[in-house]
Design an enzyme around this catalytic site. Structure first.
Site, short mmCIF file in Angstrom:
data_model
loop_
_atom_site.label_atom_id
_atom_site.label_comp_id
_atom_site.label_asym_id
_atom_site.label_seq_id
_atom_site.Cartn_x
_atom_site.Cartn_y
_atom_site.Cartn_z
N VAL A 15 -3.22 -4.30 -1.27
CA VAL A 15 -2.41 -5.43 -1.57
C VAL A 15 -3.10 -6.80 -0.82
CG1 VAL A 15 -0.33 -6.48 -1.74
CG2 VAL A 15 -0.49 -4.04 -1.77
N GLU A 16 -3.67 -7.75 -1.84
CA GLU A 16 -4.43 -8.89 -0.86
C GLU A 16 -3.67 -9.86 -0.99
OE1 GLU A 16 -8.68 -8.95 -1.06
OE2 GLU A 16 -8.78 -7.25 -2.57
#
Length: 498
Positions: free
Chosen positions: A85-86
């Site tokens: 999850v960026e």
């Protein structure tokens, strides 16, 4: 990437008129969604919320999730595609983080990735560590140049006409004007750019990547998903909000989802669409939403009748479909350093991108004895075309060079995802080309008659990311809803210089 000469006609302001539904029943129009990745599933949810529930989702593979896909390796589930999850801990909340680890309730097992210690974990081509201060200086200089690039990017005309490659910006800043030459310069440059965009700085747009909206808006932190339910559980979470699922297994049982259904032809008319599949079935609807990857759109897997107009074809071919490959290796024992600050390490080869970025899983998969090495672009394509045994031998040879004083055993298992070779994906994610701006994104997202388009490649700010795919599904569904429900069927594309 195919090259096409720009068509002068598309420089004009374009108005795409999607036909209004004439045959739709009182229950609402019938919509076919091609592809059950994050964008297709997200679009279906948005349509359902608007009361458009007469849907059929045609998925080429036997599962939902697309390029978010777990598989069993060395006794644990690992991610073949998207893994992080960026963009977390910023001013805005990343919608994927909300679902994965926030109020969404999934509470996925995630780990914040710490890249702060690369200077003390960079290995020479023939073994041993570089002096930490040497690598630190290179990273600091790189950061200065990136900051300067972000400032320069903000001064360029929004049309994209003044855009340049990241490498051109580096040269303007007298940063390795001939390109990085030493192995250590190359691997730091690779980590900074290729590891994020899957393509080198010479082809990556400055204006569209510095600063990067994902991190500017959602925060600089990235979290590695290491949950045995898989990152794909986020896609199932979205799907479960409108598709019938089995309560115990979580599997989608809704008959509107048709797995193992390969779309080969889409015909569109003023009155509706027909979709033909590889098994010679024909589906009819009022509208179709195509969420196939950019890589697939650049092939002839799906034929459009009539052929898409030239402005649409040019917009599709203008974008790059990059390849990002995570190679997992299982060993009978650990021989690599562990402990705080040792999760990531770099290998500085004289050949750019040759097994450069490594990760060990002391926290994520304790006791698994698994290493991950990431390759991209040409190295990805090369590795996909050779045997796994050959790749395993190359990777182990690199590790023996890195750790000459250790007894490095042969690997016992290897996992090599082949996204580029797979006809249903043809790559990992799209990359920003030079000179593109909102105009080209409007074109690639624009409907053609009753054919609508979605996917991470249609996200103006977040292409290449899971949150980009999710938000693009919503955006494209809203365009369709405006036409089908509100009779607002004109899709305006402002001129490139407006």
């Amino acid at each position: 990437m195919l090259e096409m000469k720009p068509c002068r006609a598309i420089a004009l302001a374009l108005v795409v008129a999607a036909q209004c539904a004439s045959l739709a029943t009182a229950a609402g129009p019938r919509v076919i969604i091609v592809g059950a990745g994050m964008s297709g599933i997200s679009a279906g949810k948005r349509l359902s919320e608007a009361g458009i529930t007469d849907l059929v989702i045609l998925e080429a593979t036997d599962r939902i999730g697309g390029r978010i896909h777990k598989t069993k390796f060395a006794g644990v589930n690992v991610e073949m595609g998207a893994n992080w999850v960026e963009g977390v801990n910023g001013d805005e909340m990343n919608p994927i983080w909300t679902m994965a680890n926030g109020t969404g309730g999934l509470n996925l097992r995630t780990f914040r990735s710490d890249f702060d210690h690369l200077a003390s974990n960079t290995y020479k081509q023939d073994g041993g560590l570089y002096d930490e201060k040497v690598v630190e200086n290179i990273i600091e200089r790189m950061d200065e140049v990136e900051e300067s690039g972000s400032k320069l990017s903000g001064t360029l005309h929004h049309s994209g006409q003044q855009d340049m490659s990241v490498m051109a910006m580096q040269r303007l800043n007298d940063h390795m004007p001939s390109g990085p030459a030493r192995p250590v310069d190359m691997v730091v440059d690779y980590y900074q750019h290729d590891f994020e965009f899957a393509e080198p700085p010479r082809v990556t747009s400055l204006q569209n990547t510095q600063p990067l909206p994902t991190f500017s808006n959602f925060g600089d932190d990235v979290y590695f998903v290491a949950d045995q339910r898989g990152y794909e559980s986020v896609v199932y979470h979205v799907a479960g909000q409108y598709l019938r699922t089995d309560r115990k297994s979580g599997a989608v049982t809704d008959p509107r989802l048709k797995p193992n259904t390969v779309v080969r032809e889409i015909s569109y008319f003023p009155s509706g669409v027909t979709v033909k599949t590889e098994d010679d079935k024909v589906y009819r609807a009022d509208y179709v939403v195509v969420s196939a990857s950019l890589g697939v759109l650049q092939t002839d897997l799906i034929r459009f009748k009539p052929q898409l107009p030239s402005w649409k074809i040019v917009s599709i071919y203008q974008f790059d479909m990059a390849v990002y490959t995570k190679v997992f290796l299982k060993f009978p024992k650990r021989f690599w350093p562990e402990g705080e600050g040792k999760e990531f390490f770099l290998y500085a080869s004289g050949r750019r991108g040759y097994f450069p970025v490594w990760q060990q899983f002391e926290q994520q998969y304790p006791g698994s004895n698994v290493l991950l090495v990431t390759v991209t672009d040409d190295e990805s394509r090369r590795i996909e075309q050779q045997s796994d045994n050959q790749t395993m031998a190359e990777a182990v040879a690199v590790l023996r060079k890195m750790f000459p004083k250790e007894d490095v055993p042969d690997a016992t298992e290897i996992l090599v995802p082949r996204w580029w070779s797979n006809r249903f994906f043809k790559g990992s994610f799209s990359n920003w080309p030079i000179g593109v701006n909102r105009y080209e994104y409007d074109l690639i997202r624009a409907p053609v008659g009753r054919v609508y388009f979605t996917g991470e490649h249609t996200s103006e700010k977040y292409n290449g990311y899971v949150h980009g795919a999710y938000l693009a599904g919503i955006d494209s569904a809203d365009i369709l809803i405006n036409c089908a429900k509100k009779k607002m069927c004109k899709y305006d594309v402002k001129g490139k210089h407006d």
